[in-house]
Design a protein around this motif. Structure first.
Motif, short mmCIF file in Angstrom:
data_model
loop_
_atom_site.label_atom_id
_atom_site.label_comp_id
_atom_site.label_asym_id
_atom_site.label_seq_id
_atom_site.Cartn_x
_atom_site.Cartn_y
_atom_site.Cartn_z
N THR A 1 1.00 -1.32 -0.02
CA THR A 1 0.13 0.04 0.04
C THR A 1 1.18 1.23 -0.08
O THR A 1 2.00 1.32 0.77
CB THR A 1 -0.82 -0.08 1.16
N LYS B 1 -7.47 4.73 6.63
CA LYS B 1 -7.87 3.32 6.75
C LYS B 1 -9.18 3.28 5.87
O LYS B 1 -9.28 2.59 4.88
CB LYS B 1 -7.75 2.90 8.12
N GLU C 1 -0.16 -4.04 5.42
CA GLU C 1 0.21 -2.97 4.51
C GLU C 1 0.55 -3.45 3.24
O GLU C 1 1.24 -2.94 2.39
CB GLU C 1 0.95 -1.82 4.95
N ARG D 1 -6.99 2.90 2.30
CA ARG D 1 -6.96 1.26 2.25
C ARG D 1 -7.99 0.74 1.64
O ARG D 1 -8.17 -0.08 0.62
CB ARG D 1 -6.11 0.90 3.39
#
Length: 361
Positions: free
Chosen positions: A100, A106, A140, A304
């Motif tokens: 990421t 998030k 991640e 994310r």
């Protein structure tokens, strides 16, 4: 493989302060040998297979990007294989993944929950992808879609996330919409084109290059216009008039007078989503746009969750990121920066770290 079996060092490309006092500033990109830190709880080691450039690395070298930290590893985009983990039974071991490209966001649908930062060239996060190995939090990394090799997976994260946030989240592109994407040729613009087409939209593009317009049309764009031509917006308007249509939204990475130029061909309530201001930092909003209830929206990367949603969409539609050039190993790093300086690429520039890698397990 356990954490005790990881390599001791890795070759990495770091940013170093320009050695000379000459102007303009262009800081150095230097390959150094770095110690690989011991894996902590929740961390994995990724052997990087490929890493992609973004223009931000070029701006970092020019001293024009905030938060530069000399000695930090370059790079926000990269893909590889998990070769070690703190937990020897970690399910990610031997899995293909990409990193990421950011931290601090998030899932909030509106904006980052905390301090937002992008990988590479800064003090935080303390990692970059232009490295043979990267220690990273296991939360991640995201599994690479099976239809992509690692070179194309490395070209996806930052451009895919930024394009998804701009097109799907903020522009709310739907099937049947008509969309204008400016500055076709860069990774975000091309990826936005691919996403909008997969969503069922009709897409128009702009560029100063006839060749880039031609290649965008080959990818599926309806038509393209040279933004150096003062009449480009009228030409777009004429094309839309033939179809009895107007634009639903504009996805722009340049700034300047984009809203003023497109007000007349953008529907009432239409959106101009801006993910960059590389041409001009000020975007005027005039009364005609106000009377049409048109919306000017900023859009930067994403969360994310956005990246997970975008990757699921990309895998479903078998979207393959467009790669302009593939370079042979870290030793070719300066060649990539030279390509960015010239600016003629159509798609992402990627270093294949396995072609010229000296990395050994």
């Amino acid at each position: 493989m356990t954490s005790r079996q990881i390599p001791r060092t890795t070759r990495s490309v770091v940013i170093q302060k320009q050695a000379s006092a000459k102007k303009p500033v262009y800081h150095d990109a230097v390959i150094v040998e770095k110690e690989i830190p011991a894996l902590q709880r929740g961390e994995v080691l990724v052997r990087m297979s490929a890493a992609a450039y973004n223009h931000r690395e070029h701006w970092q070298r020019k001293g024009l990007y905030p938060g530069i930290h000399f000695g930090a590893t370059f790079g926000a985009d990269g893909a590889g294989v998990v070769v070690a983990a703190h937990d020897p039974k970690d399910a990610l071991l031997e899995k293909r993944v990409f990193l990421t490209p950011m931290r601090g966001w998030k899932s909030d649908p509106e904006a980052p929950e905390g301090k937002f930062a992008t990988l590479g060239g800064g003090r935080y996060p303390p990692i970059g992808t232009l490295s043979e190995y990267v220690v990273v939090e296991r939360d991640e990394v995201i599994p690479s879609p099976s239809h992509l090799d690692d070179v194309h997976a490395a070209a996806w994260p930052l451009a895919g996330l930024t394009a998804w946030r701009a097109a799907i989240v903020n522009a709310n592109v739907q099937s049947g919409h008509r969309i204008l994407i400016t500055g076709i040729g860069g990774g975000v613009a091309i990826t936005a084109l691919q996403i909008c087409l997969a969503q069922g939209a009709t897409v128009y593009v702009t560029s100063s290059s006839a060749d880039k317009i031609k290649r965008a049309v080959e990818l599926g764009a309806k038509a393209g216009f040279n933004y150096r031509d003062e009449g480009w917006a009228k030409q777009l308007g004429a094309a839309l008039k033939k179809e009895g249509a107007v634009l639903n939204s504009v996805i722009d990475g340049s700034g300047g007078d984009i809203l003023t130029q497109t007000t007349a061909v953008l529907k009432h309530g239409g959106r101009v989503v801006v993910y960059g201001t590389t041409a001009a930092p000020i975007i005027p909003m005039t009364m005609p746009a106000v009377l049409r209830n048109q919306k000017l929206m900023g859009s930067t990367m994403g969360s994310r969750k956005d990246l997970e949603d975008a990757t699921t969409f990309m895998a479903k539609h078998k979207i393959v990121p467009v790669v302009s050039d593939v370079l042979d190993g870290l030793d070719a790093v300066e060649q990539g920066f030279d390509l960015i300086k010239r600016g003629g690429q159509f798609g992402k520039i990627v270093i294949d770290l396995q072609m010229g890698s000296k990395a050994k397990l």
